[in-house]
Structure formats: structure tokens, C-alpha cells
Design an enzyme around this catalytic site. Structure first.
Site, PDB file in Angstrom:
ATOM      1  N   TYR A  34      29.640  39.405  55.855  1.00 58.83           N
ATOM      2  CA  TYR A  34      30.571  39.367  54.740  1.00 58.83           C
ATOM      3  C   TYR A  34      31.875  39.993  55.212  1.00 58.83           C
ATOM      4  CZ  TYR A  34      32.940  39.798  50.375  1.00 58.83           C
ATOM      5  OH  TYR A  34      33.889  39.671  49.393  1.00 58.83           O
ATOM      6  N   ASP A  37      36.195  40.443  54.268  1.00 57.63           N
ATOM      7  CA  ASP A  37      37.349  40.238  53.405  1.00 57.63           C
ATOM      8  C   ASP A  37      38.425  39.485  54.183  1.00 57.63           C
ATOM      9  OD1 ASP A  37      36.349  41.462  51.115  1.00 57.63           O
ATOM     10  OD2 ASP A  37      36.934  43.460  51.812  1.00 57.63           O
ATOM     11  N   GLU A  89      31.100  32.924  35.892  1.00 55.97           N
ATOM     12  CA  GLU A  89      30.521  32.836  37.239  1.00 55.97           C
ATOM     13  C   GLU A  89      29.025  33.145  37.230  1.00 55.97           C
ATOM     14  OE1 GLU A  89      30.938  35.385  41.360  1.00 55.97           O
ATOM     15  OE2 GLU A  89      32.801  34.765  40.364  1.00 55.97           O
ATOM     16  N   ARG A 117      30.038  37.525  35.958  1.00 53.07           N
ATOM     17  CA  ARG A 117      31.374  37.962  35.573  1.00 53.07           C
ATOM     18  C   ARG A 117      32.172  36.782  35.019  1.00 53.07           C
ATOM     19  NH1 ARG A 117      34.686  38.965  41.289  1.00 53.07           N
ATOM     20  NH2 ARG A 117      34.218  36.953  42.237  1.00 53.07           N
ATOM     21  N   ARG A 153      28.776  52.175  51.098  1.00 56.79           N
ATOM     22  CA  ARG A 153      29.490  53.316  50.509  1.00 56.79           C
ATOM     23  C   ARG A 153      29.779  52.970  49.057  1.00 56.79           C
ATOM     24  NH1 ARG A 153      34.727  54.897  49.702  1.00 56.79           N
ATOM     25  NH2 ARG A 153      35.540  52.892  50.398  1.00 56.79           N
ATOM     26  N   ARG A 165      23.601  33.661  49.306  1.00 55.95           N
ATOM     27  CA  ARG A 165      23.797  33.424  47.887  1.00 55.95           C
ATOM     28  C   ARG A 165      25.091  32.632  47.730  1.00 55.95           C
ATOM     29  NH1 ARG A 165      19.838  33.734  44.331  1.00 55.95           N
ATOM     30  NH2 ARG A 165      21.120  34.627  42.653  1.00 55.95           N
ATOM     31  N   ARG A 196      34.911  58.029  41.810  1.00 54.37           N
ATOM     32  CA  ARG A 196      36.157  58.790  41.768  1.00 54.37           C
ATOM     33  C   ARG A 196      36.088  59.821  40.648  1.00 54.37           C
ATOM     34  NH1 ARG A 196      39.519  53.253  42.170  1.00 54.37           N
ATOM     35  NH2 ARG A 196      39.256  52.868  44.407  1.00 54.37           N
TER      36      ARG A 196
END
Length: 367
Positions: A349, A351, A301, A280, A173, A250, A177
Site C-alpha cells: 500500500y 500513497d 463506498e 464511508r 502507528r 480488497r 492527539r
């Protein structure tokens, strides 16, 4: 006395250990091959600047699960924190995720929300019914120009391959916005622990019936018969000595720098141009705006393929990986009284709040 073994002291292992320790008849042994607890969520004070550093990359706690939010606050003071990410592309700084400001700035317009919706629909690749890869998924959402600017180069650097080689599922997704909300996360509960994440793990593992052994690498040859149950949070392929081959990940590595004052004015800035070698830069003093520091430390990074001694971060889950994973999962089903928990052991993955929630649910079932 019931004896339990937990391999790994990240959130999966620490939550399970803390929950089991509530019964004084339980004895819990937690082993970790690193020299610290907390896994990739480990934080420490930088010796030169005294800034609280997220050693393995930024961790902003966010969740829509109130049970998890209430649980974590038993071990810390969670300070509200809004993550506002920026992205640099062709010398300009944009707001992420893509919002009305990003759209208007990028296309040099001043559209209102409904006008922007119609505009994005007009440039999106609506003819793509079922996206077959990451690129098609993004193009279907936002069209070619925004995709090329903010996703193509960044994704190629992050994953080390063309986005057309990645499954569409990686980009399940894409938040776009049509207002000026630049909060990176949509979850209602967001914050950073005031004293860092390591303090949380110290409290979780503080019970007298929890024994922690660091610098201790689990080996599949261990005799596990003395334990009531074993919880494994390491890589699933490593548990089986890579008998079906290695799963691909990765990994990331960082170049640390120290400077006077404020380096970039924001916690995280992405670099979307493909010719910029890093993905980043994160400046850690901005993760604790309630603290004051004269100096700053920031980390550049980079992303690369995971090799033997690297810490795996992001499961690639390509076709070959999923075929191997299926074989490993069949092996797991043959085992008794061993649970595979967390990101590495399930090759997903996840969180932090997902890891904590699943660990809490698992203990409810076992108890």
C-alpha cells in the site's frame, strides 16, 4: 534512439515517462488497459453537477518530501487543503483521527491534554508487549472502548474479516492527539490540484516523444527485446500469469447519488457501526471549496474481495500472500531490464507521494 515501454499510466508510469522524455533521443511508449490515463487518481467533471469527481475514491495529496512537493507543482496549481474526517458511531458524529475532542466527547469528559494522556494510558492494554494482530495493536494504543467504537466495525467491513486475522503491521502507528488538531494528515505539505489530477497526467505525458496507447492490455507474451528498459506497474502476479496463485486484495465500489445543495457538510464521513453495510460517504464538492455548485454528488463506498474483473485497491498481505509474493519476487530477480514499480507491482500500500518519490529515485539510478 532508445525505446522504452511503460505499462500503466498512473503516477509511477507518468513520472517515469516524463523524466525519460527530457532526452529527445528517447521514445517512450505508455500502454494502459483502461480508456483513460491517471490510474486510480483519475478525476473528471460530473456531467450533471459539474463537480470535479475523484472517480476511484478521494485523493488528498500530502507529503513530507519537499522534492516530491516541488516536483508535482510543475504540473499543477496545488491549492492548500486540510482533510477533516468525521466518523459516525451509534448516532453520534466524532472527529478523526482520535484527538482530544474525540476523547472528551466519547467519554463525556472535559479533560486537559495531560489528563487525557494519563486517562488513555489507564485504559490501554499495556500488558500486550508484542501485538500479534491488528486488534491487539489497537488495544495496546487506545484500549477496548475506543477500539470497538472506531476501529472494530470499520476494519471488519474494510477487510472482510475479523481484525484478529489481520497482521499488526497494518496498523503500524495509530495517531492519537492530545490536542484539538483534527487535520487527518500530519505531513507539512497538503493540497488538492486546482484543475483535478487528470490535468497533471496530461501535462506529464504531453511530450512529443511519448506515445500513449489506451485500451491496450499488456500480455506477458509480448516481445520486449526491442526496448532499452521496461517499467511495469500492473499486478505482479498477473505479469507471471498467476503461476503461483493470485495475491489477495480488497477492492471498493461506489453508489453515486445527486442532490440539491449540501448533502453531508464534509468531504469524508466514516461509518464505524458494523451493521451499516458501507464504510464511508464522500461528497466531492467539498474537495474543491474554491468552487460553487448548486447541486452536489456524493458516493457511498463499499468494500469487498477482489474478483477477476475488479480493480485491486488494498493488498491484504496475509501469511499466504507473503509466501506467494516471495516466489514472484524470485522470478523478478531473474529478469533483465524490467523494473516493477508502484503499488500493484510491489504489492504494497503506497500513497501518491511515495509512488512519485520512488519513481524519481529509480530514474536517477537508471540514468
Amino acid at each position: 534512439m532508445k525505446k522504452y515501454l511503460i505499462i500503466g499510466s498512473g503516477f509511477s508510469g507518468a513520472v517515469i515517462a516524463e523524466q525519460l522524455s527530457k532526452d529527445p533521443e528517447n521514445h517512450i511508449t505508455v500502454v494502459d488497459d483502461r480508456d483513460h490515463i491517471g490510474g486510480n487518481c483519475y478525476t473528471e467533471r460530473d456531467t450533471e453537477t459539474n463537480v470535479m469527481v475523484h472517480k476511484y475514491g478521494p485523493h488528498i495529496f500530502n507529503t513530507d518530501n519537499k522534492e516530491v512537493w516541488d516536483y508535482i507543482q510543475n504540473f499543477c496549481e496545488m491549492v492548500p487543503f486540510i482533510n477533516r474526517v468525521k466518523s459516525v458511531y451509534k448516532g453520534n458524529v466524532y472527529s478523526m483521527p482520535i484527538n482530544l475532542h474525540t476523547i472528551n466527547q466519547f467519554f463525556n469528559k472535559a479533560m486537559k491534554p495531560e489528563e487525557a494522556k494519563v486517562f488513555i494510558e489507564s485504559v490501554a492494554k499495556n500488558e500486550i508487549d508484542e501485538p500479534q494482530n491488528f486488534e491487539e495493536q489497537a488495544m495496546k494504543f487506545i484500549g477496548k472502548d475506543l477500539y470497538k467504537a472506531f476501529f472494530y466495525g470499520y476494519t471488519k467491513k474494510q477487510w472482510g474479516c475479523e481484525p484478529t486475522e489481520l497482521p499488526a503491521s497494518i496498523l503500524k502507528r495509530l495517531p492519537v492527539r492530545f490536542n484539538y488538531n483534527d487535520n487527518y494528515y500530519a505531513n507539512p505539505y497538503q493540497g488538492i490540484p486546482k484543475d483535478g489530477y487528470t490535468a497533471i497526467f496530461e501535462k506529464m505525458l504531453a511530450s512529443s516523444n511519448i506515445e500513449v496507447k489506451l485500451n491496450t492490455k499488456f500480455d506477458a507474451s509480448w516481445d520486449l527485446s526491442e526496448f532499452e528498459h521496461v517499467f511495469y506497474s500492473g499486478p505482479i502476479d498477473a505479469f507471471f500469469d498467476f503461476k503461483y496463485g493470485r495475491l489477495s486484495y480488497r477492492t471498493v465500489y461506489f453508489e453515486k447519488s445527486v442532490a440539491e445543495g449540501d448533502y453531508q457538510g464534509n468531504p469524508v464521513i466514516n461509518y464505524a457501526d458494523p451493521e451499516v453495510p458501507y464504510t464511508r460517504v464522500h461528497e466531492h464538492k467539498h474537495f474543491t471549496p474554491w468552487e460553487q455548485h448548486e447541486k452536489t454528488t456524493y458516493f457511498t463506498e463499499y468494500s469487498k474481495e477482489t474478483e477477476g474483473n475488479d480493480i485491486p485497491y488494498y493488498p491484504k498481505r496475509l501469511k499466504d500472500d507473503m509466501e506467494k509474493l516471495s516466489l514472484y519476487e524470485d522470478e523478478v530477480k531473474k529478469l533483465d531490464k524490467i523494473s516493477f514499480v508502484g503499488r500493484l507491482a510491489t504489492y504494497r500500500y503506497m500513497d501518491m507521494h511515495h509512488v512519485i518519490g520512488e519513481a524519481l529515485d529509480l530514474i536517477k539510478k537508471i540514468n
